[in-house]
Design an enzyme around this catalytic site. Structure first.
Site, PDB file in Angstrom:
ATOM      1  N   GLU A   8       0.825  -1.209   0.000  1.00 37.64           N
ATOM      2  CA  GLU A   8       0.000   0.000   0.000  1.00 37.64           C
ATOM      3  C   GLU A   8       0.860   1.261   0.000  1.00 37.64           C
ATOM      4  OE1 GLU A   8      -3.079   0.349  -0.593  1.00 37.64           O
ATOM      5  OE2 GLU A   8      -3.666  -1.751  -0.526  1.00 37.64           O
ATOM      6  N   TYR A  38      -7.131   6.232   3.251  1.00 41.26           N
ATOM      7  CA  TYR A  38      -7.274   5.125   2.300  1.00 41.26           C
ATOM      8  C   TYR A  38      -6.394   3.941   2.689  1.00 41.26           C
ATOM      9  CZ  TYR A  38      -6.728   2.104  -1.658  1.00 41.26           C
ATOM     10  OH  TYR A  38      -6.649   0.979  -2.434  1.00 41.26           O
ATOM     11  N   ASP A  69     -10.218   5.617  -2.664  1.00 41.91           N
ATOM     12  CA  ASP A  69      -9.145   6.356  -3.327  1.00 41.91           C
ATOM     13  C   ASP A  69      -9.690   6.937  -4.630  1.00 41.91           C
ATOM     14  OD1 ASP A  69      -9.446   4.127  -4.912  1.00 41.91           O
ATOM     15  OD2 ASP A  69      -7.292   3.701  -5.078  1.00 41.91           O
TER      16      ASP A  69
END
Length: 349
Positions: A33, A115, A133
């Site tokens: 991520e 997010y 997102d």
């Protein structure tokens, strides 16, 4: 069949086969991520695999020097992500058992925004929270016909409320990943593949022929900053070359050559005087060998590389500020992209 069931069924059969989807290890998901922030999936895969191989656990990452962490990140850009990731591992003392398990705990850490926190919490710990997102804003605004500005704080809260009612409570992580894939594969900013989309039959934008009117987004006005860099590639008597660790601004923590930043073109004498003043270096035979224009977020760098030989090197405040390394040591240090391009041009790497 309701929205969540439809996209989850589609995802189970058709999802993108990405390496970080083979695990629910929260540390591995966190690495992916962080890397995916501001970076395309295709550019991330190789870096992710190499990084996990080098630092397979939170403990291994916490024990690493920042220089080695940044070296694995070299070329991926946005290096603050690597520093935040490294800092996160050190705060947890490399202990996987201390890994935050909720959204609220995750977003307390630098580099983990709403997010990223929601993605990790839902995928790894099954927390029912939407991960929204750019892809998600596009999918939901088109699917539902939401005409509000997505840069607005009020609109962002509205999206969270709406998506929370649509999310699958049993498999929130799969739901969020399905939205990611639909946005990346079908509901793209341009040339959307609407006829192949699994939710096309109930999409507001398809029914109203208004796909490219969404999402609604205020046009952000900003100025481009222009900067002029003179990098001085300096050899000593033994053909070692000089590098400096960058301590601030862009590329913080990476290494570069002695740098003179200017608002105008400089003469050789002016460059030499600045080298004496800033770095206490005396050089000879300065020659322009390479130049380039490098674009980064809201900045354009006009970079010139100058080749020369060091005659004197003394009286530095700290030996760590500036030092010489051999060609064999170059692979140990992380450099920004322009430096890498120069080193390749000079056939040093």
């Amino acid at each position: 069949m309701n929205f969540s069931r439809k996209i989850i069924n589609w995802y189970r059969k058709n999802h993108r086969k990405l390496p970080w989807r083979r695990t629910k290890n929260p540390y591995h998901i966190l690495v992916s991520e962080f890397m995916l922030q501001q970076t395309k999936v295709s550019n991330t895969i190789k870096y992710y695999l190499n990084f996990i191989q080098k630092f397979p656990t939170l403990e291994k990452l916490s024990q690493a020097e920042e220089k080695n962490v940044l070296k694995e990140w070299e070329g991926l850009g946005y290096y603050s992500r690597a520093r935040y990731l490294h800092s996160f591992s050190k705060k947890l003392e490399g202990n996987d058992n201390l890994f935050p398990k909720t959204y609220k705990e995750l977003i307390k850490h630098k580099g983990i925004g709403p997010y990223t926190g929601a993605a990790i919490a839902s995928i790894c710990f099954n927390e029912v929270i939407p991960a929204i997102d750019g892809n998600a804003y596009r999918v939901f605004s088109r699917y539902l016909g939401i005409k509000y500005d997505i840069t607005s704080f009020i609109t962002k809260n509205l999206f969270k409320t709406i998506v929370l009612k649509m999310i699958d409570w049993k498999t929130p992580g799969i739901f969020n990943q399905a939205i990611m894939d639909i946005g990346a594969i079908f509901c793209t900013p341009k040339n959307a593949k609407c006829l192949l989309c699994p939710i096309k039959n109930s999409c507001f934008s398809i029914k109203n022929n208004s796909v490219y009117k969404f999402p609604v987004k205020r046009i952000e006005k900003y100025t481009i900053k222009h900067r002029f860099f003179y990098y001085v590639f300096i050899h000593d008597q033994n053909n070692n070359f000089c590098i400096v660790k960058r301590s601030k601004d862009i590329w913080k923590g990476l290494y570069e050559f002695p740098l003179i930043e200017s608002r105008k073109n400089l003469t050789i004498d002016e460059i030499n005087n600045k080298l004496r003043k800033l770095f206490r270096l005396v050089v000879s035979n300065i020659v322009l060998t390479y130049k380039m224009k490098h674009k980064i977020t809201r900045q354009i760098l006009y970079i010139k590389f100058l080749n020369c030989k060091c005659l004197q090197f003394k009286n530095l405040i700290s030996p760590s500020d500036i030092f010489f390394i051999s060609h064999n040591e170059i692979k140990k240090y992380p450099f920004p992209k322009p430096i890498i391009l120069f080193l390749k041009h000079e056939k040093i790497i």
